[in-house]
Design a protein around this motif. Structure first.
Motif, PDB file in Angstrom:
ATOM      1  N   GLN A  85      23.500  41.775   6.247  1.00  0.00           N
ATOM      2  CA  GLN A  85      23.484  42.093   7.673  1.00  0.00           C
ATOM      3  C   GLN A  85      24.063  40.984   8.537  1.00  0.00           C
ATOM      4  OE1 GLN A  85      22.723  45.205   8.957  1.00  0.00           O
ATOM      5  NE2 GLN A  85      23.783  44.265  10.691  1.00  0.00           N
ATOM      6  N   THR A  88      27.759  41.058   8.194  1.00  0.00           N
ATOM      7  CA  THR A  88      28.248  42.279   8.847  1.00  0.00           C
ATOM      8  C   THR A  88      28.337  42.073  10.354  1.00  0.00           C
ATOM      9  OG1 THR A  88      27.379  43.715   7.116  1.00  0.00           O
ATOM     10  CG2 THR A  88      27.751  44.730   9.264  1.00  0.00           C
ATOM     11  N   ASP A  89      27.322  41.469  10.932  1.00  0.00           N
ATOM     12  CA  ASP A  89      27.323  41.200  12.380  1.00  0.00           C
ATOM     13  C   ASP A  89      28.479  40.291  12.767  1.00  0.00           C
ATOM     14  OD1 ASP A  89      25.035  42.762  12.587  1.00  0.00           O
ATOM     15  OD2 ASP A  89      23.667  41.033  12.684  1.00  0.00           O
ATOM     16  N   VAL A 109      24.158  51.390   3.365  1.00  0.00           N
ATOM     17  CA  VAL A 109      23.434  50.127   3.258  1.00  0.00           C
ATOM     18  C   VAL A 109      22.551  50.145   2.006  1.00  0.00           C
ATOM     19  CG1 VAL A 109      21.830  48.553   4.391  1.00  0.00           C
ATOM     20  CG2 VAL A 109      23.426  49.902   5.770  1.00  0.00           C
ATOM     21  N   GLY A 113      23.402  44.801   0.483  1.00  0.00           N
ATOM     22  CA  GLY A 113      24.269  44.836   1.661  1.00  0.00           C
ATOM     23  C   GLY A 113      25.166  46.061   1.680  1.00  0.00           C
ATOM     24  N   ARG A 114      26.208  45.971   2.478  1.00  0.00           N
ATOM     25  CA  ARG A 114      27.185  47.053   2.620  1.00  0.00           C
ATOM     26  C   ARG A 114      28.426  46.698   1.819  1.00  0.00           C
ATOM     27  NH1 ARG A 114      26.545  49.742   7.969  1.00  0.00           N
ATOM     28  NH2 ARG A 114      24.709  48.825   8.929  1.00  0.00           N
TER      29      ARG A 114
END
Length: 139
Positions: A85, A88-89, A109, A113-114
């Motif tokens: 996350q 990702t941000d 997700v 993670g992604r």
């Protein structure tokens, strides 16, 4: 099916195989690999065979995790990343291409993670991939 161009379990791919199969994109493969090693000299390269369905892939790792996956295809390759996350941000607030941000935003997700895959067909996204590598190393 999304399969590596290298499927023979008994033959680990080598540089001349990459040049032959990736055509003009082999130089981009090496530019990405060299970028990782320039930022993180202790990075470890590893070919990995994932079975008949997927074939060979290439991983560049630090001590604990994979930084980037390079997935050889016929005439091109894919890069693959997994971002938590925090990373990702950072990507979403960066100047990285909107198409990559959309891939990341729409990725399922998982606990780790992604995950995203980016087709490298030419040099147009290489700078963005390099930025993603920097994000991955910092987060």
């Amino acid at each position: 099916m999304d399969t590596s161009v290298f499927t023979n379990k008994t033959i680990v791919p080598e540089d001349q195989d990459l040049s032959r199969e990736l055509n003009d994109t082999s130089v981009l493969w090496h530019a990405i690999r060299n970028h990782v090693h320039g930022l993180y000299p202790d990075a470890m390269d590893e070919w990995h065979y994932s079975g008949v369905k997927y074939g060979w892939s290439f991983r560049i790792k630090d001590k604990k995790r994979v930084i980037v996956y390079l997935l050889p295809r016929e005439g091109f390759f894919k890069t693959a990343f997994v971002f938590g996350q925090k990373a990702t941000d950072v990507v979403m607030e960066s100047t990285i291409a909107p198409s990559i941000k959309e891939l990341l935003k729409s990725a399922k997700v998982y606990a780790e993670g992604r995950g995203i895959r980016i087709d490298i067909l030419d040099s147009s996204l290489v700078d963005d991939v390099k930025q993603l590598i920097e994000v991955k190393l910092k987060n």
